[in-house]
Design a protein around this motif. Structure first.
Motif, PDB file in Angstrom:
ATOM      1  N   HIS A 174       0.692  -1.417  -0.080  1.00 12.85           N
ATOM      2  CA  HIS A 174       0.209  -0.080  -0.106  1.00 12.85           C
ATOM      3  C   HIS A 174       0.674   1.267   0.099  1.00 12.85           C
ATOM      4  O   HIS A 174       0.453   2.392  -0.503  1.00 12.85           O
ATOM      5  CB  HIS A 174      -0.715   0.070   1.192  1.00 12.85           C
ATOM      6  CG  HIS A 174      -1.896  -1.208   1.385  1.00 12.85           C
ATOM      7  ND1 HIS A 174      -1.204  -2.545   1.478  1.00 12.85           N
ATOM      8  CD2 HIS A 174      -3.160  -1.457   1.347  1.00 12.85           C
ATOM      9  CE1 HIS A 174      -2.201  -3.316   1.369  1.00 12.85           C
ATOM     10  NE2 HIS A 174      -3.252  -2.684   1.517  1.00 12.85           N
ATOM     11  N   LEU A 175       1.972   1.294   0.646  1.00 15.50           N
ATOM     12  CA  LEU A 175       2.927   2.329   0.941  1.00 15.50           C
ATOM     13  C   LEU A 175       3.406   2.703  -0.669  1.00 15.50           C
ATOM     14  O   LEU A 175       3.758   3.788  -0.932  1.00 15.50           O
ATOM     15  CB  LEU A 175       3.922   2.155   1.927  1.00 15.50           C
ATOM     16  CG  LEU A 175       3.391   1.778   3.204  1.00 15.50           C
ATOM     17  CD1 LEU A 175       4.536   1.530   4.165  1.00 15.50           C
ATOM     18  CD2 LEU A 175       2.287   2.512   3.801  1.00 15.50           C
ATOM     19  N   VAL A 176       3.848   2.006  -1.284  1.00 12.76           N
ATOM     20  CA  VAL A 176       4.319   2.035  -2.751  1.00 12.76           C
ATOM     21  C   VAL A 176       3.136   2.327  -3.531  1.00 12.76           C
ATOM     22  O   VAL A 176       3.494   3.523  -4.459  1.00 12.76           O
ATOM     23  CB  VAL A 176       5.266   0.667  -3.311  1.00 12.76           C
ATOM     24  CG1 VAL A 176       5.495   0.806  -4.614  1.00 12.76           C
ATOM     25  CG2 VAL A 176       6.251   0.333  -2.417  1.00 12.76           C
ATOM     26  N   TYR A 177       2.162   1.785  -3.603  1.00  8.98           N
ATOM     27  CA  TYR A 177       1.075   2.082  -4.251  1.00  8.98           C
ATOM     28  C   TYR A 177       0.637   3.856  -4.105  1.00  8.98           C
ATOM     29  O   TYR A 177       0.391   4.494  -5.013  1.00  8.98           O
ATOM     30  CB  TYR A 177      -0.152   1.424  -3.897  1.00  8.98           C
ATOM     31  CG  TYR A 177      -1.682   1.894  -4.260  1.00  8.98           C
ATOM     32  CD1 TYR A 177      -2.083   1.823  -5.435  1.00  8.98           C
ATOM     33  CD2 TYR A 177      -2.569   1.940  -3.167  1.00  8.98           C
ATOM     34  CE1 TYR A 177      -3.285   2.089  -5.944  1.00  8.98           C
ATOM     35  CE2 TYR A 177      -3.644   2.550  -3.473  1.00  8.98           C
ATOM     36  CZ  TYR A 177      -4.101   2.466  -4.720  1.00  8.98           C
ATOM     37  OH  TYR A 177      -5.569   3.041  -5.224  1.00  8.98           O
ATOM     38  N   ALA A 178       0.645   4.094  -2.904  1.00  5.22           N
ATOM     39  CA  ALA A 178       0.100   5.540  -2.669  1.00  5.22           C
ATOM     40  C   ALA A 178       1.275   6.336  -2.795  1.00  5.22           C
ATOM     41  O   ALA A 178       0.991   7.779  -2.920  1.00  5.22           O
ATOM     42  CB  ALA A 178      -0.199   5.742  -0.946  1.00  5.22           C
ATOM     43  N   ASP A 179       2.429   5.877  -3.021  1.00  5.00           N
ATOM     44  CA  ASP A 179       3.490   7.145  -3.337  1.00  5.00           C
ATOM     45  C   ASP A 179       3.476   7.167  -4.883  1.00  5.00           C
ATOM     46  O   ASP A 179       4.394   8.214  -5.474  1.00  5.00           O
ATOM     47  CB  ASP A 179       4.999   6.301  -3.327  1.00  5.00           C
ATOM     48  CG  ASP A 179       5.500   7.079  -1.762  1.00  5.00           C
ATOM     49  OD1 ASP A 179       5.115   7.979  -1.187  1.00  5.00           O
ATOM     50  OD2 ASP A 179       6.694   6.343  -1.150  1.00  5.00           O
ATOM     51  N   ARG A 194      -2.523   3.327  -9.892  1.00  2.00           N
ATOM     52  CA  ARG A 194      -2.165   4.811  -9.459  1.00  2.00           C
ATOM     53  C   ARG A 194      -3.121   5.018  -8.158  1.00  2.00           C
ATOM     54  O   ARG A 194      -4.436   4.242  -8.102  1.00  2.00           O
ATOM     55  CB  ARG A 194      -2.784   5.774 -10.664  1.00  2.00           C
ATOM     56  CG  ARG A 194      -1.847   5.716 -11.917  1.00  2.00           C
ATOM     57  CD  ARG A 194      -0.683   6.407 -11.519  1.00  2.00           C
ATOM     58  NE  ARG A 194       0.464   5.309 -11.670  1.00  2.00           N
ATOM     59  CZ  ARG A 194       1.608   5.478 -11.147  1.00  2.00           C
ATOM     60  NH1 ARG A 194       2.234   6.793 -10.845  1.00  2.00           N
ATOM     61  NH2 ARG A 194       2.575   4.524 -11.354  1.00  2.00           N
ATOM     62  N   ALA A 195      -2.687   5.746  -7.284  1.00  2.92           N
ATOM     63  CA  ALA A 195      -3.562   6.230  -6.145  1.00  2.92           C
ATOM     64  C   ALA A 195      -3.862   7.734  -5.917  1.00  2.92           C
ATOM     65  O   ALA A 195      -3.005   8.402  -6.348  1.00  2.92           O
ATOM     66  CB  ALA A 195      -2.488   5.647  -4.870  1.00  2.92           C
ATOM     67  N   GLU A 196      -4.824   7.984  -4.921  1.00  2.00           N
ATOM     68  CA  GLU A 196      -4.894   9.301  -4.860  1.00  2.00           C
ATOM     69  C   GLU A 196      -4.010   9.864  -3.487  1.00  2.00           C
ATOM     70  O   GLU A 196      -3.748  11.025  -3.671  1.00  2.00           O
ATOM     71  CB  GLU A 196      -6.411   9.731  -4.415  1.00  2.00           C
ATOM     72  CG  GLU A 196      -7.383   9.488  -5.504  1.00  2.00           C
ATOM     73  CD  GLU A 196      -8.682   9.754  -4.842  1.00  2.00           C
ATOM     74  OE1 GLU A 196      -9.429   9.991  -5.832  1.00  2.00           O
ATOM     75  OE2 GLU A 196      -9.119   9.735  -3.853  1.00  2.00           O
ATOM     76  N   CYS A 197      -3.707   8.994  -2.615  1.00  2.00           N
ATOM     77  CA  CYS A 197      -3.424   9.394  -1.477  1.00  2.00           C
ATOM     78  C   CYS A 197      -2.863   8.092  -0.368  1.00  2.00           C
ATOM     79  O   CYS A 197      -3.292   7.275  -1.107  1.00  2.00           O
ATOM     80  CB  CYS A 197      -4.201  10.704  -0.844  1.00  2.00           C
ATOM     81  SG  CYS A 197      -5.667   9.882  -0.276  1.00  2.00           S
TER      82      CYS A 197
END
Ligand code: 2X7
Ligand code: FE2
Length: 296
Positions: free
Chosen positions: A13-18, A26-29
């Motif tokens: 999740h931390l890589v996704y959110a970066d 792609r993530a928003e935040c």
């Protein structure tokens, strides 16, 4: 020398959110406290200059017999988290310090640990290795070494597992010292590990993220307090119970390996962040061995 030892958890999740270019989704935040903690860690390590190598112990490269080491100079491919393929589809291209990996392998074998160099060039590197290395050093400009997690905790018990990991950590430290290289060690494990079984429709919806269970949160705080006080022998003493009570990812041995390599620090660790990811406990914690050597 060991430049830094880090508890470096690997929720994808931390890589996704970066949103790095290597990761497809792609993530928003999301999970800012932990991601900003990794930022603080990177700044802290950068103050000590560029390391020569990252050495990671990964809970998600599981080997049925013994401790394995990546043993090919270059790996390129796509790493997909089997549980969260919607969050982590990461295109990696990394180099391995095979010489130092072999030296750690040989030191470990010399004290009777079962070891193996992994020499299959088509091997797919696991997400526990990639995530911790990426978050600690997103530039990917230095070689890595990755060590698998053996099944000792499961085949025997937590005490046997911890004893093996201390020996593996000590072997790692000996090989690093003999090499003259400046290494950063990454123990790629989360802490408490009871978690939600259903994901929100928007994974980064932080209104849905929280600690899963107050009891396991209290256990995590107890562990972090011992780290902050430099009481790592006491920590390892309670680790088998902690691991059992919180279903912790310490059962893969990464944290114990790190504390063995650091020689059970009595100086305080720096907790850069603590936060939950799908309810699991995750802490980014740094040990600076120059504090032990009296240089800082
Ligand atoms: O592998 C993990 C983990 N250790 C913690 C949280 C979420 C996902 O994956
Ligand atoms: Fe994990």
């Amino acid at each position: 020398m060991i430049l830094a030892g880090v508890l470096a958890p690997h929720p994808p999740h931390l890589v996704y959110a970066d949103n790095p270019p290597q990761n497809e989704p792609r993530a928003e935040c999301g999970w800012e406290e932990l991601r900003w903690g990794y930022e603080r860690l990177r700044k802290s390590i950068a103050r000590r200059g560029k390391p020569d190598v990252l050495i990671v112990h990964s809970p998600h490269w599981r080997t049925a017999a013994g401790h394995h080491f990546l043993g090919v100079e270059q790996f390129k491919g796509l790493s997909v988290d089997p549980v969260f393929p919607n969050l982590f589809r990461f295109h990696y291209d990394l180099t391995v310090d095979v010489e130092l990996a072999r030296a750690i392998h040989d030191e470990a074998a010399a004290v009777g640990l079962q070891t193996k160099m992994m020499t299959n060039p088509a091997f797919r590197v696991d997400y526990g290795t990639i995530t911790a290395c990426h978050l600690a050093r997103p530039e990917w400009d230095i070689p890595i070494i990755s060590i698998s997690s053996s099944r000792a905790y499961y085949l025997f018990n937590n005490e046997v597992g911890d004893a093996q990991m201390v020996a593996l950590g000590q072997a790692t430290a000996r090989a690093v010292e003999k090499s003259g290289k400046r290494a950063v060690l990454l123990a790629s494990n989360s802490l408490s590990h009871r978690h939600f079984t259903v994901e929100p429709s928007l994974p980064e919806d932080m209104s849905k993220e929280h600690v899963y269970h107050h009891g396991q949160y209290l256990w995590d705080m107890r562990l972090l307090e011992l780290m902050r006080q430099g009481k790592t022998r006491e920590l390892v003493d309670i680790l088998p119970d902690y691991t059992e009570q919180t279903v912790a990812e310490t059962k893969e041995g990464s944290l114990t390996w790190l504390l063995g390599a650091l020689g059970f620090p009595t100086y305080p660790a720096e907790v850069h962040a603590y936060g939950s990811v799908i309810g699991t406990g995750n802490a980014i914690v740094e040990w600076d061995p120059s504090l032990q050597r009296g240089e800082a």
